[in-house]
Design a protein around this motif. Structure first.
Motif, mmCIF file in Angstrom:
data_model
loop_
_atom_site.group_PDB
_atom_site.id
_atom_site.type_symbol
_atom_site.label_atom_id
_atom_site.label_comp_id
_atom_site.label_asym_id
_atom_site.label_seq_id
_atom_site.Cartn_x
_atom_site.Cartn_y
_atom_site.Cartn_z
ATOM 1 N N GLN A 1 0.979 -1.603 -0.128
ATOM 2 C CA GLN A 1 -0.005 0.276 0.058
ATOM 3 C C GLN A 1 0.646 1.265 -0.172
ATOM 4 O OE1 GLN A 1 -2.930 -0.519 3.531
ATOM 5 N NE2 GLN A 1 -3.544 -2.861 3.056
ATOM 6 N N ILE A 2 0.712 1.850 -1.122
ATOM 7 C CA ILE A 2 1.622 2.788 -1.086
ATOM 8 C C ILE A 2 1.227 4.780 -0.734
ATOM 9 C CG2 ILE A 2 3.115 1.845 -3.144
ATOM 10 C CD1 ILE A 2 1.507 3.819 -5.092
ATOM 11 N N ASN A 3 -0.047 4.173 -0.489
ATOM 12 C CA ASN A 3 -0.269 6.058 -0.126
ATOM 13 C C ASN A 3 0.027 6.322 1.180
ATOM 14 O OD1 ASN A 3 -2.371 5.792 -2.882
ATOM 15 N ND2 ASN A 3 -3.851 4.941 -0.725
ATOM 16 N N ALA A 4 0.483 5.687 2.091
ATOM 17 C CA ALA A 4 0.792 6.363 3.209
ATOM 18 C C ALA A 4 2.500 6.786 3.222
ATOM 19 C CB ALA A 4 0.611 5.133 4.108
ATOM 20 N N LEU A 5 3.369 5.801 2.504
ATOM 21 C CA LEU A 5 4.838 5.878 1.967
ATOM 22 C C LEU A 5 4.862 7.084 1.351
ATOM 23 C CD1 LEU A 5 5.409 2.297 1.021
ATOM 24 C CD2 LEU A 5 5.907 3.817 3.416
ATOM 25 N N GLN A 6 3.870 7.166 -0.061
ATOM 26 C CA GLN A 6 4.101 8.830 -0.837
ATOM 27 C C GLN A 6 3.810 9.898 -0.313
ATOM 28 O OE1 GLN A 6 1.306 7.592 -3.912
ATOM 29 N NE2 GLN A 6 3.341 7.151 -5.637
ATOM 30 N N ASN A 7 2.108 9.609 0.882
ATOM 31 C CA ASN A 7 2.317 11.196 1.901
ATOM 32 C C ASN A 7 3.085 11.552 2.712
ATOM 33 O OD1 ASN A 7 -0.643 11.173 -0.246
ATOM 34 N ND2 ASN A 7 -1.171 9.933 2.295
ATOM 35 N N ILE A 8 3.953 10.598 3.189
ATOM 36 C CA ILE A 8 4.937 10.793 4.298
ATOM 37 C C ILE A 8 6.137 11.225 3.416
ATOM 38 C CG2 ILE A 8 6.758 9.679 5.816
ATOM 39 C CD1 ILE A 8 4.270 7.476 6.807
ATOM 40 N N ALA A 9 6.823 10.479 2.266
ATOM 41 C CA ALA A 9 7.727 11.100 1.825
ATOM 42 C C ALA A 9 7.708 12.857 0.769
ATOM 43 C CB ALA A 9 8.288 9.770 0.494
ATOM 44 N N GLN A 10 6.856 13.185 0.491
ATOM 45 C CA GLN A 10 5.544 14.767 -0.127
ATOM 46 C C GLN A 10 6.215 15.357 1.071
ATOM 47 O OE1 GLN A 10 2.214 14.344 -2.690
ATOM 48 N NE2 GLN A 10 2.048 15.998 -2.842
ATOM 49 N N GLU A 11 5.258 14.803 2.465
ATOM 50 C CA GLU A 11 5.007 16.023 2.666
ATOM 51 C C GLU A 11 5.665 16.358 3.810
ATOM 52 O OE1 GLU A 11 1.819 17.803 4.379
ATOM 53 O OE2 GLU A 11 1.118 16.776 2.048
ATOM 54 N N THR A 12 6.982 15.679 3.370
ATOM 55 C CA THR A 12 8.720 15.909 4.308
ATOM 56 C C THR A 12 8.998 16.861 3.341
ATOM 57 O OG1 THR A 12 9.552 13.316 4.362
ATOM 58 C CG2 THR A 12 7.884 14.386 6.972
#
Length: 335
Positions: free
Chosen positions: A258-269
């Protein structure tokens, strides 16, 4: 020659100068006292040789010669110097998911081994970066402090298994808390986390982890490992495969990336999301992601090829000693 803090204690040799001055003064006093004992002052001019003008500056010349001799000794003993250099470097914590779902074998040999291989190959391409390792599932723990000893890090990585965490699950927040604690003495501009996970956020703490990372100035490169089709989760007892995880209805659980959480963490930081299913591509993209936000920092590097000037100090010292020897007619400490 660089008088940096590490070799300042050599300068204690300069205390020999006041000691030598005290000895000279004591000698003059003793010699005068002995003359007075031997004869009254009115007879001393006839009994003793008259002092030359040179004898009055002789103590100063001795002190100057000794001073330069000490400087030459200090320069030789220092051996090295610290040079301030400016270079790009990061402090990187590998935040590795060790939940049971990382045993899924939709990636060969399995997700966890792929993540470990990515970590080892990424470190092989690092130069000046410090690395640390934090593992997490339902809880989190640091297993290696920040260091540049990549071979030691590889040894730590080889021993990581999913059973190192007693509490299972996938809690990004707990992992980020431990990483932030390890960064407490690191400048915010060089705090990097490489998060390796299949992205199953069982605890729902993705947003809290993002807030903490942003507050602590942590940039996250997230690496998603696994396939969208997924695979069953093996269950092992003492290293033996006992079957696959099932739900309450005794149906085999299929774990999917599930990549949504991983993408959000990377993008937001301010970091980068990387597909971790290809070892070589993932490694290159992680390095690029880390360097993209690297900051230049000043560091002191000890150089064994220090520039020395002892030969000049020694030459001046020998000059004064030779001058004393040639000009002093009695070839002694004539005061």
């Amino acid at each position: 020659m660089n008088w940096y803090l590490g070799n300042n204690w050599y300068l204690l040799l300069l205390l020999l100068l006041p000691l030598l001055g005290f000895i000279m003064f004591a000698y003059l006093k003793w010699k005068s006292k002995r003359k007075n004992i031997f004869a009254e002052s009115r007879f001393q001019e006839q009994l003793f040789e008259k002092k030359s003008g040179f004898s009055k500056v002789l103590p100063v010349l001795y002190l100057i010669a000794t001073f330069f001799l000490i400087l030459s000794i200090v320069d030789v003993l220092s051996g090295s110097e610290e040079i301030q250099s400016k270079q790009k470097m990061n402090n990187v914590i590998f935040l590795l998911d060790v939940s049971n779902s990382m045993n899924a074998q939709d990636i060969n040999p399995n997700r966890l081994d792929m993540a470990k291989n990515i970590m080892v190959q990424t470190m092989s391409k690092m130069k000046n970066d410090k690395v640390g390792i934090v593992v997490f599932a339902g809880e989190a723990s640091s297993i290696m402090p920040l260091t540049t000893d990549y071979s030691a890090a590889e040894t730590y990585i080889g021993g990581i298994e999913t059973n190192v965490m007693k509490i299972q699950g996938t809690d990004f927040l707990n992992g980020m808390k431990v990483a932030a604690e390890k960064f407490k003495n690191v400048a915010k501009g060089s705090r990097k986390v490489v998060l390796l996970s299949d992205g199953e956020d069982n605890e729902g703490n993705e947003k809290a982890a993002i807030r903490l990372a942003k507050k602590e100035g942590i940039s996250v490169v997230s690496v998603g490992i696994g396939t969208e089709e997924g695979a069953p989760i093996p269950e092992y007892v003492f290293g033996q495969l006992m079957g696959y995880k099932t739900d309450r209805n005794e149906q085999t659980v299929i774990s999917k990336r599930q990549i949504n959480a991983l993408q959000n963490i990377a993008q937001e930081t301010g970091g980068t999301y990387v597909d971790g299913n290809n070892l070589d591509n993932a490694t290159s993209e992680i390095i690029d992601g880390l360097h993209k936000t690297s900051t230049s920092s000043e560091s002191l590097v000890k150089s064994q090829n220090a520039i020395h000037y002892y030969q000049y100090f020694l030459a001046v010292s020998l000059f004064f000693f030779l001058f004393i020897f040639l000009v002093n007619p009695k070839r002694e400490f004539n005061l």
